[in-house]
Design an enzyme around this catalytic site. Structure first.
Site, mmCIF file in Angstrom:
data_model
loop_
_atom_site.group_PDB
_atom_site.id
_atom_site.type_symbol
_atom_site.label_atom_id
_atom_site.label_comp_id
_atom_site.label_asym_id
_atom_site.label_seq_id
_atom_site.Cartn_x
_atom_site.Cartn_y
_atom_site.Cartn_z
ATOM 1 N N ASN A 9 0.865 -1.185 0.000
ATOM 2 C CA ASN A 9 0.000 0.000 0.000
ATOM 3 C C ASN A 9 0.899 1.231 0.000
ATOM 4 O O ASN A 9 1.462 1.596 1.027
ATOM 5 C CB ASN A 9 -0.893 -0.015 1.245
ATOM 6 C CG ASN A 9 -1.689 1.277 1.377
ATOM 7 O OD1 ASN A 9 -1.836 2.029 0.409
ATOM 8 N ND2 ASN A 9 -2.200 1.543 2.565
ATOM 9 N N TRP A 10 1.020 1.843 -1.177
ATOM 10 C CA TRP A 10 1.941 2.984 -1.282
ATOM 11 C C TRP A 10 1.339 4.276 -0.730
ATOM 12 O O TRP A 10 2.028 5.297 -0.656
ATOM 13 C CB TRP A 10 2.339 3.203 -2.748
ATOM 14 C CG TRP A 10 3.220 2.133 -3.297
ATOM 15 C CD1 TRP A 10 3.825 1.125 -2.609
ATOM 16 C CD2 TRP A 10 3.608 1.970 -4.670
ATOM 17 N NE1 TRP A 10 4.569 0.342 -3.466
ATOM 18 C CE2 TRP A 10 4.448 0.830 -4.729
ATOM 19 C CE3 TRP A 10 3.327 2.655 -5.847
ATOM 20 C CZ2 TRP A 10 5.007 0.384 -5.926
ATOM 21 C CZ3 TRP A 10 3.882 2.205 -7.039
ATOM 22 C CH2 TRP A 10 4.709 1.072 -7.077
ATOM 23 N N LYS A 11 0.056 4.274 -0.425
ATOM 24 C CA LYS A 11 -0.604 5.509 0.061
ATOM 25 C C LYS A 11 -0.346 6.638 -0.936
ATOM 26 O O LYS A 11 -0.229 6.381 -2.121
ATOM 27 C CB LYS A 11 -0.113 5.856 1.469
ATOM 28 C CG LYS A 11 -0.119 4.643 2.404
ATOM 29 C CD LYS A 11 0.158 5.026 3.818
ATOM 30 C CE LYS A 11 0.285 3.758 4.644
ATOM 31 N NZ LYS A 11 0.198 3.996 6.058
ATOM 32 N N HIS A 96 -9.432 1.410 5.036
ATOM 33 C CA HIS A 96 -8.143 1.661 5.689
ATOM 34 C C HIS A 96 -8.355 2.679 6.814
ATOM 35 O O HIS A 96 -9.149 3.606 6.673
ATOM 36 C CB HIS A 96 -7.129 2.182 4.672
ATOM 37 C CG HIS A 96 -5.737 2.201 5.202
ATOM 38 N ND1 HIS A 96 -5.278 3.188 6.047
ATOM 39 C CD2 HIS A 96 -4.704 1.329 5.035
ATOM 40 C CE1 HIS A 96 -4.023 2.929 6.378
ATOM 41 N NE2 HIS A 96 -3.646 1.805 5.772
ATOM 42 N N GLU A 98 -6.731 5.131 7.734
ATOM 43 C CA GLU A 98 -6.519 6.538 7.338
ATOM 44 C C GLU A 98 -7.756 7.103 6.645
ATOM 45 O O GLU A 98 -8.059 8.281 6.766
ATOM 46 C CB GLU A 98 -5.266 6.648 6.451
ATOM 47 C CG GLU A 98 -4.000 6.469 7.271
ATOM 48 C CD GLU A 98 -2.817 5.920 6.497
ATOM 49 O OE1 GLU A 98 -2.848 5.925 5.248
ATOM 50 O OE2 GLU A 98 -1.855 5.472 7.151
ATOM 51 N N GLU A 168 -5.253 -4.415 11.012
ATOM 52 C CA GLU A 168 -4.257 -3.354 11.117
ATOM 53 C C GLU A 168 -4.500 -2.519 12.376
ATOM 54 O O GLU A 168 -5.276 -1.554 12.352
ATOM 55 C CB GLU A 168 -4.340 -2.431 9.903
ATOM 56 C CG GLU A 168 -4.016 -3.115 8.593
ATOM 57 C CD GLU A 168 -3.409 -2.126 7.598
ATOM 58 O OE1 GLU A 168 -2.357 -2.460 7.045
ATOM 59 O OE2 GLU A 168 -3.962 -1.035 7.402
ATOM 60 N N GLY A 174 2.647 2.772 10.574
ATOM 61 C CA GLY A 174 3.594 3.864 10.340
ATOM 62 C C GLY A 174 4.336 4.310 11.586
ATOM 63 O O GLY A 174 5.004 5.340 11.571
ATOM 64 N N SER A 214 3.596 -1.694 10.449
ATOM 65 C CA SER A 214 5.055 -1.727 10.611
ATOM 66 C C SER A 214 5.671 -3.088 10.285
ATOM 67 O O SER A 214 6.603 -3.538 10.960
ATOM 68 C CB SER A 214 5.449 -1.255 12.019
ATOM 69 O OG SER A 214 5.039 0.100 12.200
ATOM 70 N N GLY A 236 4.973 1.537 4.651
ATOM 71 C CA GLY A 236 6.310 2.124 4.490
ATOM 72 C C GLY A 236 7.339 1.197 3.847
ATOM 73 O O GLY A 236 8.080 1.619 2.950
HETATM 74 C C1 PEP Z 1 -0.712 0.472 6.045
HETATM 75 O O1 PEP Z 1 -0.814 1.641 5.786
HETATM 76 O O2 PEP Z 1 -1.570 -0.318 5.644
HETATM 77 C C2 PEP Z 1 0.425 0.038 6.844
HETATM 78 C C3 PEP Z 1 0.375 -1.122 7.409
HETATM 79 O O3 PEP Z 1 1.479 0.939 6.982
HETATM 80 P P1 PEP Z 1 2.930 0.631 7.632
HETATM 81 O O4 PEP Z 1 3.405 -0.691 7.069
HETATM 82 O O5 PEP Z 1 3.792 1.773 7.183
HETATM 83 O O6 PEP Z 1 2.735 0.565 9.087
#
Ligand code: PEP
Length: 255
Positions: A9-11, A96, A98, A168, A174, A214, A236
């Protein structure tokens, strides 16, 4: 048996050139390797077309990060299921944290998006997870149950075969602080039992449940070794081809 699925997931990162460079580099890293996991790459909307073109014949799947629940109309800035399909998109991330947190997506909106995506022949990665205060307040299971039930209510068992759940925990996204493998396993087992209560044991056993928060090359193998952890949704660490490739390479085969 359920498939291991690892998704990037590049966001809101990477322009078209950067997205293309990633795909070249990732394919080079994966050259001659047949990954155990299904690999999904979810670039921002603007790079879907370029990435679709480059992924052709690769076996890697293309995913979008969002969808609107209407077919078309006066929804400035939004993208419909039909539009995603026309670009060759296979998967869409829905719910998600976010989107829930910064764009006001409620359980009800998430449920509409899930239904629209599935009825349009798109596969869904449904994200659920608790905040730190919810975990500290001892209501993690209550939150997960509410989110899962709201999103899956009214779906058929057949539709569940095109759905993946990503657990998640918001406090792990993040932040560099991943859930421990045991915390992930406990939440995944709970999600699976919730799905079993709604659709039966067989459906729940076949459901892929990814962990996200993470995930890095250093912790992926251990997290994914747990019996109910069937893959990863990676933010990330999916932005660099070599680190995402390491995560994919350390993923176990289907369980
Ligand atoms: C995500 O945004 O789905 C995610 C898990 O981000 P990160 O790996 O950066 O924690």
């Amino acid at each position: 048996m359920r498939k291991t699925i690892v998704a990037a997931n590049w966001k809101m990162n990477k322009d078209v050139d950067e997205a293309s460079e990633f795909v070249y580099a990732f394919q080079e890293e994966m050259k001659d390797l047949d990954p155990n996991a299904e690999v999904v790459i979810c670039p921002p909307f603007i790079a879907l077309d370029a990435v679709a073109e480059l992924l052709q014949e690769s076996g890697f799947k293309l995913g979008a990060q969002n969808i609107h629940y209407e077919n078309d109309g006066a929804f400035t800035g939004e993208i419909s299921a039909r539009m995603l399909k026309s670009l060759g998109v296979h998967y869409v991330i829905v719910g998600h944290s976010e989107r829930r947190q910064f764009f006001g997506e409620t359980d009800e909106i998430v449920a509409k998006k899930v239904k629209k995506a599935l009825s349009s022949d798109l596969k869904v990665i449904l994200c659920v997870g608790e905040s730190l205060s919810e975990r500290d307040g001892g209501v993690t299971e209550k939150v997960l149950e509410r989110q899962v039930k709201a999103a899956l209510d009214g779906l058929t068992a057949q539709q569940l075969t095109s759905l993946v759940i990503a657990y998640e925990p918001i406090w792990a996204i993040g932040t560099g602080r991943n859930a421990t493998p045991q915390q992930a396993q406990d939440a995944h087992a709970f999600i699976r039992s919730t799905v079993a209560g709604m659709f039966g044991k067989e459906v729940a056993t076949s459901l892929t449940i990814q962990y996200g928060g993470s995930v890095k090359p250093e912790n992926a193998a251990e997290l994914l070794s747990r019996p109910d952890v069937d893959g990863a949704l990676v933010g990330g660490a999916s932005l660099k081809a070599d680190s995402f490739a390491k995560i994919v390479k350390s993923s176990p085969a289907s369980k």
